[in-house]
Design an enzyme around this catalytic site. Structure first.
Site, PDB file in Angstrom:
ATOM      1  N   ASN A   9      50.157  31.767  78.240  1.00  0.00           N
ATOM      2  CA  ASN A   9      50.163  30.683  78.987  1.00  0.00           C
ATOM      3  C   ASN A   9      50.615  29.396  78.252  1.00  0.00           C
ATOM      4  O   ASN A   9      49.599  28.929  77.979  1.00  0.00           O
ATOM      5  CB  ASN A   9      48.779  30.749  80.045  1.00  0.00           C
ATOM      6  CG  ASN A   9      48.995  29.378  80.969  1.00  0.00           C
ATOM      7  OD1 ASN A   9      49.977  28.814  81.084  1.00  0.00           O
ATOM      8  ND2 ASN A   9      47.787  29.384  81.542  1.00  0.00           N
ATOM      9  N   LYS A  11      50.972  26.513  79.589  1.00  0.00           N
ATOM     10  CA  LYS A  11      51.105  25.356  80.328  1.00  0.00           C
ATOM     11  C   LYS A  11      51.771  24.493  80.186  1.00  0.00           C
ATOM     12  O   LYS A  11      52.846  24.739  80.317  1.00  0.00           O
ATOM     13  CB  LYS A  11      49.332  25.016  79.879  1.00  0.00           C
ATOM     14  CG  LYS A  11      48.229  26.000  79.748  1.00  0.00           C
ATOM     15  CD  LYS A  11      46.778  25.396  79.558  1.00  0.00           C
ATOM     16  CE  LYS A  11      46.146  26.737  79.482  1.00  0.00           C
ATOM     17  NZ  LYS A  11      44.507  26.309  79.469  1.00  0.00           N
ATOM     18  N   HIS A  95      44.921  30.167  88.581  1.00  0.00           N
ATOM     19  CA  HIS A  95      44.356  29.736  87.369  1.00  0.00           C
ATOM     20  C   HIS A  95      43.361  28.801  87.659  1.00  0.00           C
ATOM     21  O   HIS A  95      43.708  27.821  88.457  1.00  0.00           O
ATOM     22  CB  HIS A  95      45.542  29.304  86.586  1.00  0.00           C
ATOM     23  CG  HIS A  95      45.226  29.054  85.013  1.00  0.00           C
ATOM     24  ND1 HIS A  95      44.145  27.895  84.651  1.00  0.00           N
ATOM     25  CD2 HIS A  95      45.242  29.700  83.926  1.00  0.00           C
ATOM     26  CE1 HIS A  95      43.986  28.119  83.375  1.00  0.00           C
ATOM     27  NE2 HIS A  95      44.509  28.936  82.842  1.00  0.00           N
ATOM     28  N   GLU A  97      42.547  25.923  86.293  1.00  0.00           N
ATOM     29  CA  GLU A  97      43.120  24.626  86.147  1.00  0.00           C
ATOM     30  C   GLU A  97      43.810  24.053  87.586  1.00  0.00           C
ATOM     31  O   GLU A  97      43.887  23.093  87.911  1.00  0.00           O
ATOM     32  CB  GLU A  97      44.267  24.403  85.037  1.00  0.00           C
ATOM     33  CG  GLU A  97      43.477  24.404  83.525  1.00  0.00           C
ATOM     34  CD  GLU A  97      44.271  24.667  82.450  1.00  0.00           C
ATOM     35  OE1 GLU A  97      45.409  25.053  82.663  1.00  0.00           O
ATOM     36  OE2 GLU A  97      43.520  25.120  81.461  1.00  0.00           O
ATOM     37  N   GLU A 167      38.621  35.035  83.856  1.00  0.00           N
ATOM     38  CA  GLU A 167      38.711  33.788  82.876  1.00  0.00           C
ATOM     39  C   GLU A 167      37.702  32.879  83.269  1.00  0.00           C
ATOM     40  O   GLU A 167      37.651  31.675  84.049  1.00  0.00           O
ATOM     41  CB  GLU A 167      40.048  32.757  83.057  1.00  0.00           C
ATOM     42  CG  GLU A 167      41.203  33.737  82.651  1.00  0.00           C
ATOM     43  CD  GLU A 167      42.386  32.789  82.236  1.00  0.00           C
ATOM     44  OE1 GLU A 167      42.752  33.091  81.244  1.00  0.00           O
ATOM     45  OE2 GLU A 167      42.861  32.038  83.086  1.00  0.00           O
ATOM     46  N   GLY A 173      39.851  26.772  76.738  1.00  0.00           N
ATOM     47  CA  GLY A 173      40.352  25.573  76.089  1.00  0.00           C
ATOM     48  C   GLY A 173      39.232  25.013  75.352  1.00  0.00           C
ATOM     49  O   GLY A 173      39.339  23.876  74.881  1.00  0.00           O
ATOM     50  N   SER A 212      39.827  31.235  75.180  1.00  0.00           N
ATOM     51  CA  SER A 212      39.732  31.163  73.869  1.00  0.00           C
ATOM     52  C   SER A 212      39.861  32.335  72.933  1.00  0.00           C
ATOM     53  O   SER A 212      39.319  32.568  71.804  1.00  0.00           O
ATOM     54  CB  SER A 212      38.526  30.476  73.270  1.00  0.00           C
ATOM     55  OG  SER A 212      38.204  29.111  74.051  1.00  0.00           O
TER      56      SER A 212
HETATM   57  C1  PEP Z   1      44.073  29.972  79.774  1.00  0.00           C
HETATM   58  O1  PEP Z   1      44.771  28.731  80.137  1.00  0.00           O
HETATM   59  O2  PEP Z   1      44.605  30.777  80.630  1.00  0.00           O
HETATM   60  C2  PEP Z   1      43.285  30.212  78.680  1.00  0.00           C
HETATM   61  C3  PEP Z   1      42.608  31.401  78.461  1.00  0.00           C
HETATM   62  O3  PEP Z   1      43.241  29.336  77.669  1.00  0.00           O
HETATM   63  P1  PEP Z   1      42.575  29.174  76.145  1.00  0.00           P
HETATM   64  O4  PEP Z   1      43.362  30.540  75.523  1.00  0.00           O
HETATM   65  O5  PEP Z   1      43.042  28.125  75.531  1.00  0.00           O
HETATM   66  O6  PEP Z   1      41.204  29.240  76.481  1.00  0.00           O
END
Ligand code: PEP
Length: 256
Positions: A9, A11, A95, A97, A167, A173, A212
């Site tokens: 992703n 973003k 998601h 976000e 998630e 992040g 992460s």
């Molecule tokens: C995500 O945005 O779906 C995500 C898992 O981000 P990150 O790997 O940066 O934690």
């Protein structure tokens, strides 16, 4: 074993030049990975560019969100059929976000899931708790609620051909990855919850972990029995990190 999914992703990152470089490096590095399903989620405006570049490759394309509507006066929105025009086969839905920054409710997420599925796209339904919710011991209640709203609106049959991503918001992040055991516990809970509506489907549903994920921790996460791949944010912008994760998935799939 199903082929593990490694999804990137991106973003709201990149530009014409950096995306061309990134997609070329990922394409070159995944050529031999025949036991992994790689999916890339660029920003909307770069879908035509990435779609063109991925033609004839084994890498799949996805979008980061979609409209719950099919067409009409919805300024700024993008429909499922528009995504199909650019060979998208996947779309992220819910998601964290978008749930948090764009105030997407559980019900809106469910409507988007239905719109995606009915158009023939594979929705990747993202669920997960905040740090506060985890500390309050509410992880399962939150994930159950997020799933239940979609199950009630969409019906369990629409999960056939869908993907769920766990998630934990506190791990996205932040560099704080859930331990493999913490992730496995929630993945097993997701499978049990779906099994209440359809046991067979719950067994075969791919459930990805996101939060992460990096090349260094991918193998231990993928070793968990209910983790079927990774949804990768930050590390997917770095071709060598992302390819390291895909290689770990290939080794896992080969049992080596
Ligand atoms: C995500 O945005 O779906 C995500 C898992 O981000 P990150 O790997 O940066 O934690």
């Amino acid at each position: 074993m199903q082929r593990p999914i490694v999804a990137g992703n991106w973003k709201m990152n990149g530009n014409l030049g950096s995306i061309a470089t990134l997609v070329d490096a990922i394409e070159a590095g995944t050529g031999g990975l025949d036991r992994v399903r790689v999916v890339l989620f660029p920003p909307f405006v770069y879908l035509p560019q990435v779609s063109h570049r991925l033609k004839g490759t084994a890498i799949s394309l996805g979008a980061q969100t979609l409209s719950e509507h099919t067409a009409g006066a919805f300024t700024g929105e993008v429909s499922a059929s528009m995504l199909l025009d650019f060979d998208c086969s996947y779309v992220l839905v819910g998601h964290s976000e978008r749930r948090n920054l764009s105030r997407e409710s559980d019900l809106l997420v469910a409507r988007k899931f239905v719109a995606a599925r009915d158009a023939g796209l594979t929705p990747v339904l993202c669920v997960g708790e905040s740090l506060q919710e985890r500390e309050q011991g509410a992880t399962e209640a939150v994930v159950a609620r997020q799933l239940r709203v979609v199950l009630d609106l969409a019906g369990v049959q629409r999960f056939e051909g869908a993907v769920v991503a766990y998630e934990p918001v506190w791990a996205i992040g932040t560099g704080m990855t859930a331990t493999p055991e913490q992730a496995q516990e929630v993945h097993a809970f997701i499978r049990r919850t779906l099994a209440e509506d359809n046991a067979g489907l719950a067994t075969s549903l791919p459930i990805l972990y996101g939060g992460s994920v990096r090349a260094a921790n991918a193998a231990e996460l993928l070793a968990m029995p209910d983790i079927d791949g990774g949804l990768v944010g930050g590390a997917s912008l770095d071709a060598s990190e992302f390819l390291g994760i895909a290689a770990a998935a290939q080794r896992h799939s080969e049992g080596t």
